[in-house]
Design a protein around this motif. Structure first.
Motif, PDB file in Angstrom:
ATOM      1  N   ALA A   1      32.960   5.034   2.732  1.00 46.72           N
ATOM      2  CA  ALA A   1      32.518   6.429   2.856  1.00 46.72           C
ATOM      3  C   ALA A   1      33.470   7.383   2.144  1.00 46.72           C
ATOM      4  N   LEU A   2      34.763   7.188   2.338  1.00 42.03           N
ATOM      5  CA  LEU A   2      35.744   8.086   1.722  1.00 42.03           C
ATOM      6  C   LEU A   2      35.749   7.992   0.199  1.00 42.03           C
ATOM      7  N   MET A   3      35.500   6.821  -0.336  1.00 37.21           N
ATOM      8  CA  MET A   3      35.564   6.648  -1.791  1.00 37.21           C
ATOM      9  C   MET A   3      34.240   6.920  -2.499  1.00 37.21           C
ATOM     10  N   SER A   4      33.138   6.979  -1.765  1.00 37.10           N
ATOM     11  CA  SER A   4      31.842   7.230  -2.407  1.00 37.10           C
ATOM     12  C   SER A   4      31.804   8.562  -3.136  1.00 37.10           C
ATOM     13  N   VAL A   5      32.385   9.598  -2.546  1.00 34.14           N
ATOM     14  CA  VAL A   5      32.339  10.926  -3.183  1.00 34.14           C
ATOM     15  C   VAL A   5      33.176  10.966  -4.459  1.00 34.14           C
ATOM     16  N   PRO A   6      34.456  10.571  -4.439  1.00 36.86           N
ATOM     17  CA  PRO A   6      35.199  10.608  -5.699  1.00 36.86           C
ATOM     18  C   PRO A   6      34.653   9.647  -6.753  1.00 36.86           C
ATOM     19  N   LEU A   7      34.134   8.500  -6.320  1.00 36.68           N
ATOM     20  CA  LEU A   7      33.556   7.578  -7.295  1.00 36.68           C
ATOM     21  C   LEU A   7      32.211   8.092  -7.811  1.00 36.68           C
ATOM     22  N   GLY A   8      31.493   8.841  -6.991  1.00 32.76           N
ATOM     23  CA  GLY A   8      30.294   9.521  -7.477  1.00 32.76           C
ATOM     24  C   GLY A   8      30.647  10.548  -8.538  1.00 32.76           C
ATOM     25  N   ARG A   9      31.725  11.270  -8.308  1.00 37.22           N
ATOM     26  CA  ARG A   9      32.204  12.246  -9.308  1.00 37.22           C
ATOM     27  C   ARG A   9      32.624  11.524 -10.584  1.00 37.22           C
ATOM     28  N   ALA A  10      33.290  10.384 -10.428  1.00 37.98           N
ATOM     29  CA  ALA A  10      33.672   9.590 -11.598  1.00 37.98           C
ATOM     30  C   ALA A  10      32.436   9.160 -12.383  1.00 37.98           C
ATOM     31  N   ALA A  11      31.350   8.844 -11.681  1.00 40.94           N
ATOM     32  CA  ALA A  11      30.108   8.454 -12.361  1.00 40.94           C
ATOM     33  C   ALA A  11      29.524   9.620 -13.160  1.00 40.94           C
ATOM     34  N   ASP A  12      29.804  10.846 -12.724  1.00 39.46           N
ATOM     35  CA  ASP A  12      29.352  12.016 -13.480  1.00 39.46           C
ATOM     36  C   ASP A  12      30.185  12.248 -14.733  1.00 39.46           C
ATOM     37  N   LEU A  13      31.427  11.814 -14.705  1.00 39.04           N
ATOM     38  CA  LEU A  13      32.355  12.135 -15.792  1.00 39.04           C
ATOM     39  C   LEU A  13      32.634  10.983 -16.747  1.00 39.04           C
ATOM     40  N   TRP A  14      32.305   9.774 -16.341  1.00 38.03           N
ATOM     41  CA  TRP A  14      32.707   8.594 -17.094  1.00 38.03           C
ATOM     42  C   TRP A  14      31.507   7.689 -17.298  1.00 38.03           C
ATOM     43  N   SER A  15      31.686   6.593 -17.994  1.00 42.88           N
ATOM     44  CA  SER A  15      30.615   5.636 -18.238  1.00 42.88           C
ATOM     45  C   SER A  15      30.147   5.015 -16.928  1.00 42.88           C
ATOM     46  N   ARG A  16      28.894   5.227 -16.613  1.00 44.09           N
ATOM     47  CA  ARG A  16      28.336   4.675 -15.370  1.00 44.09           C
ATOM     48  C   ARG A  16      28.303   3.162 -15.404  1.00 44.09           C
ATOM     49  N   ARG A  17      27.970   2.600 -16.552  1.00 40.11           N
ATOM     50  CA  ARG A  17      27.933   1.145 -16.673  1.00 40.11           C
ATOM     51  C   ARG A  17      29.310   0.538 -16.453  1.00 40.11           C
ATOM     52  N   ARG A  18      30.318   1.149 -17.040  1.00 37.98           N
ATOM     53  CA  ARG A  18      31.679   0.631 -16.858  1.00 37.98           C
ATOM     54  C   ARG A  18      32.138   0.770 -15.418  1.00 37.98           C
ATOM     55  N   LEU A  19      31.806   1.873 -14.795  1.00 41.37           N
ATOM     56  CA  LEU A  19      32.168   2.070 -13.397  1.00 41.37           C
ATOM     57  C   LEU A  19      31.505   1.009 -12.516  1.00 41.37           C
ATOM     58  N   ILE A  20      30.248   0.732 -12.788  1.00 43.33           N
ATOM     59  CA  ILE A  20      29.550  -0.323 -12.044  1.00 43.33           C
ATOM     60  C   ILE A  20      30.231  -1.670 -12.284  1.00 43.33           C
ATOM     61  N   GLY A  21      30.524  -1.965 -13.535  1.00 36.29           N
ATOM     62  CA  GLY A  21      31.182  -3.233 -13.863  1.00 36.29           C
ATOM     63  C   GLY A  21      32.530  -3.386 -13.180  1.00 36.29           C
ATOM     64  N   LEU A  22      33.330  -2.318 -13.202  1.00 35.95           N
ATOM     65  CA  LEU A  22      34.634  -2.358 -12.538  1.00 35.95           C
ATOM     66  C   LEU A  22      34.480  -2.485 -11.025  1.00 35.95           C
ATOM     67  N   GLY A  23      33.497  -1.779 -10.468  1.00 38.42           N
ATOM     68  CA  GLY A  23      33.255  -1.868  -9.033  1.00 38.42           C
ATOM     69  C   GLY A  23      32.842  -3.262  -8.612  1.00 38.42           C
ATOM     70  N   VAL A  24      31.916  -3.864  -9.368  1.00 35.21           N
ATOM     71  CA  VAL A  24      31.469  -5.227  -9.061  1.00 35.21           C
ATOM     72  C   VAL A  24      32.645  -6.195  -9.162  1.00 35.21           C
ATOM     73  N   ALA A  25      33.458  -6.051 -10.213  1.00 36.76           N
ATOM     74  CA  ALA A  25      34.623  -6.921 -10.371  1.00 36.76           C
ATOM     75  C   ALA A  25      35.590  -6.732  -9.206  1.00 36.76           C
ATOM     76  N   ALA A  26      35.842  -5.477  -8.832  1.00 38.33           N
ATOM     77  CA  ALA A  26      36.788  -5.201  -7.742  1.00 38.33           C
ATOM     78  C   ALA A  26      36.304  -5.782  -6.424  1.00 38.33           C
ATOM     79  N   TRP A  27      35.032  -5.538  -6.065  1.00 41.81           N
ATOM     80  CA  TRP A  27      34.595  -6.042  -4.766  1.00 41.81           C
ATOM     81  C   TRP A  27      34.453  -7.556  -4.784  1.00 41.81           C
ATOM     82  N   SER A  28      34.175  -8.140  -5.931  1.00 40.75           N
ATOM     83  CA  SER A  28      34.104  -9.600  -6.013  1.00 40.75           C
ATOM     84  C   SER A  28      35.472 -10.226  -5.816  1.00 40.75           C
ATOM     85  N   VAL A  29      36.490  -9.657  -6.468  1.00 41.36           N
ATOM     86  CA  VAL A  29      37.855 -10.156  -6.302  1.00 41.36           C
ATOM     87  C   VAL A  29      38.297  -9.984  -4.854  1.00 41.36           C
TER      88      VAL A  29
END
Length: 181
Positions: free
Chosen positions: A86-114
């Motif tokens: 919950a705490l990270m959804s808002v800043p990561l949502g903001r990151a999705a507005d400012l940065w590559s959404r595909r890369r953010l998804i890829g990094l997120g998937v990699a992070a939660w998988s690890v």
């Protein structure tokens, strides 16, 4: 094999759909078109929810192996994941507005998988808590970025159908997480 592949002639895209069947879809795909398929987004959503749910099925073996109390298990299943998600959804949502959404998804998937894999190696409550926290933070990147990407890629007249495919990952993943846990 999860996600998509580009054949040597770049004429065939593969994706792993929610029913776990690899299917072939004709059409040209470029390296930059990852996650343009609603089925791919749904498949990631399935994995997202499997990773969330599987710990609940494993509570008794984890409790026994790590000598945890019911309170500790509650913290792992609830607070350890949910508050950081919950705490990270808002800043990561903001990151999705400012940065590559595909890369953010890829990094997120990699992070939660690890972090999900790290959960399996945890030798203490603290290690497992931090791993669950990492799963929550990694998964927090997916929802905002995927929804924004769907909005970018699909016209308004198709978004309801695409969102329905995407959202189907939630109950499928939750059910599979409990089933295969």
């Amino acid at each position: 094999n999860l996600g998509y592949q580009i054949s040597p002639d770049a004429e065939t895209r593969f994706y792993f759909n929610a029913s776990h069947i690899l299917q072939r879809i004709p059409g040209s795909v470029t390296k930059d078109s990852a996650l343009t398929s609603p089925q791919t987004a749904a498949a990631i959503n399935v994995l997202n929810f499997i990773d969330r749910q599987v710990i609940f099925i494993l509570f008794e073996p984890v409790k026994r192996d790590l000598g945890l109390s019911d309170t500790a298990l509650g913290l792992l299943g609830g607070f350890g994941f949910a508050i950081f998600f919950a705490l990270m959804s808002v800043p990561l949502g903001r990151a999705a507005d400012l940065w590559s959404r595909r890369r953010l998804i890829g990094l997120g998937v990699a992070a939660w998988s690890v972090m999900t894999a790290m959960s399996g190696f945890a030798q203490s409550f603290t290690q497992l808590f931090f791993a669950r926290m990492g799963v929550g933070i990694g998964e927090a990147s997916f929802g905002p970025a995927a929804l924004a990407l769907i909005s970018d890629l699909f016209p308004a007249r198709r978004r309801a159908s695409v969102m329905a495919v995407f959202a189907s990952g939630v109950p499928i993943g939750a059910g599979l997480g409990l089933l295969i846990g």
